[in-house]
Design an enzyme around this catalytic site. Structure first.
Site, short mmCIF file in Angstrom:
data_model
loop_
_atom_site.label_atom_id
_atom_site.label_comp_id
_atom_site.label_asym_id
_atom_site.label_seq_id
_atom_site.Cartn_x
_atom_site.Cartn_y
_atom_site.Cartn_z
N LYS A 78 0.83 -1.21 0.00
CA LYS A 78 0.00 0.00 0.00
C LYS A 78 0.86 1.25 0.00
O LYS A 78 2.05 1.24 0.32
CB LYS A 78 -0.95 0.02 1.21
CG LYS A 78 -0.27 -0.01 2.59
CD LYS A 78 0.09 1.34 3.17
CE LYS A 78 0.88 1.23 4.47
NZ LYS A 78 1.58 2.43 4.88
N ASP A 120 -1.96 -1.94 10.09
CA ASP A 120 -2.14 -1.94 8.63
C ASP A 120 -2.69 -3.26 8.10
O ASP A 120 -2.94 -3.39 6.90
CB ASP A 120 -0.80 -1.67 7.93
CG ASP A 120 -0.32 -0.24 8.13
OD1 ASP A 120 -1.14 0.64 8.36
OD2 ASP A 120 0.91 -0.03 8.02
O1 C5P Z 1 0.23 -1.52 14.68
P1 C5P Z 1 1.64 -1.80 14.30
O2 C5P Z 1 2.21 -2.99 15.04
O3 C5P Z 1 1.86 -1.88 12.83
O4 C5P Z 1 2.47 -0.55 14.77
C1 C5P Z 1 3.87 -0.55 14.87
C2 C5P Z 1 4.29 0.58 15.78
O5 C5P Z 1 4.03 1.83 15.13
C3 C5P Z 1 3.54 0.65 17.08
O6 C5P Z 1 4.17 -0.12 18.05
C4 C5P Z 1 3.64 2.12 17.42
O7 C5P Z 1 4.91 2.43 17.91
C5 C5P Z 1 3.55 2.77 16.04
N1 C5P Z 1 2.17 3.18 15.67
C6 C5P Z 1 1.59 4.24 16.31
N2 C5P Z 1 0.33 4.65 15.97
C7 C5P Z 1 -0.34 4.01 14.98
C8 C5P Z 1 0.23 2.92 14.30
C9 C5P Z 1 1.51 2.53 14.68
O8 C5P Z 1 2.19 4.85 17.22
N3 C5P Z 1 -1.57 4.44 14.65
#
Ligand code: C5P
Length: 316
Positions: A12, A147
């Site tokens: 994406k 995501d």
């Molecule tokens: O959700 P995901 O595991 O992909 O996110 C990875 C990291 O990115 C999270 O641990 C956080 O530090 C950051 N993140 C965030 N806010 C979001 C998505 C991701 O702070 N909306």
């Protein structure tokens, strides 16, 4: 029984990525518009005594242990829904050998790991005959990462919450992108931390209305893409630039070239949390543009992509 099942999931780009101040759980509230791209990873699943994975293509040096989203996704399905399997075996005996074919750049802001997790959920739902609904798959996806739900859905969608609350945006338009991938990755948490360190987040998340207006507007073809180029926005660009001055220089050079009419493209933006850089262009001009950008920046690898693309689907 020797069955194998293959699922394909898209990478994406965020056409807009607006970010607010961190919530009490540490995640950042987002207002984003995702577009799925025709650069896809595949996951092939085969019944086995335990859970294991391998990777071919890009990312052959990535960990293949329980920290990988593929194994985490498989374990989550097994623990929560193994009892629903129509296979003739006990839930704790469910296993699979998972083979990932990676084409989505690694640690690049194109959600390749999330695509692999989405493909794993769809492949194992079929292989293990679990019969999960789209809602149940979405719920598992949300637990695996912000995501992952969009990788299941595909197309173009607005994402709010931490990116998992999705609303499909209908569009008949296509968008050409040259994704400039970097051999050195950039960690998503590091970019969000830098966003906080620079104190960039407001309590109210800036909205994506201008992008949604263009997507639902009457302009078509090149006129539509030119307009879209004027409203691309990524609030993670500033922290990514701060961490990676090399990426900042490349973006500035491309912007200057586009502004001077010296590059046949509409606009440039950081992709997600970077370091991949996304250049919006005419779908018919992508190969020529990619060759040109590859010459200008020999340290980067251009990947040509068209969106929107389908979400995660079973291939066989
Ligand atoms: O959700 P995901 O595991 O992909 O996110 C990875 C990291 O990115 C999270 O641990 C956080 O530090 C950051 N993140 C965030 N806010 C979001 C998505 C991701 O702070 N909306």
């Amino acid at each position: 029984m020797d069955r194998n099942v293959r699922a394909s999931a898209p990478g994406k780009v965020n056409i807009a990525l607006r970010v607010g101040a961190p919530r009490s759980d540490g995640f950042h509230p987002l207002d984003t518009v995702f577009e799925a791209l025709d650069v896809r990873d595949d996951v092939e699943a085969r019944l086995a005594g335990e859970l294991s994975m391998s990777i071919s293509g890009l990312g052959e040096d990535l960990p293949i242990d329980a920290t990988n989203l593929v194994i985490r996704g498989a374990q989550l399905l097994k623990d929560r829904y193994g009892w629903r399997s129509a296979l003739d075996c006990a839930p704790e005996e469910l296993g699979a050998q998972l083979t990932v074919t990676k084409r989505i750049p690694v640690a690049g802001g194109m959600a390749g790991g999330s695509a692999d997790a989405a493909a794993t959920l769809v492949a194992l739902n079929e292989l293990w005959l679990l019969g999960l609904s789209d809602e149940e798959l979405h719920e598992c996806a949300t637990e695996l990462g912000s995501d992952v739900p969009f990788a299941l859905l595909g197309g173009v969608a607005r994402g709010t919450g931490r990116g998992e609350e999705l609303q499909t945006l209908a569009t008949n338009q296509t968008h050409g992108w040259v994704m400039l991938t970097n051999s050195r990755g950039l960690s998503t948490p590091a970019v969000f931390n830098e966003f906080d360190r620079l104190d960039l987040g407001e309590a109210t998340v800036p909205d994506t209305a201008s992008v949604i207006d263009v997507l639902s507007g009457t302009a078509t073809g090149i006129e539509h893409r030119t307009l879209l180029g004027t409203v691309l926005a990524n609030d993670l660009e500033q922290p990514a630039r701060s961490l990676r001055p090399d990426v900042a220089t490349i973006i500035d050079t491309i912007r200057a070239h586009i502004g001077a009419g010296a590059l046949d493209a509409h606009a440039v933006i950081l992709s997600g949390s970077g370091p991949t850089i996304a250049v919006l262009a005419e779908p018919t001009h992508l190969d020529v543009l990619a060759a040109r950008l590859g010459k200008l920046f020999p340290e980067l690898t251009p990947v040509v992509a068209i969106g929107p693309a389908r979400g995660t689907y079973l291939v066989n």
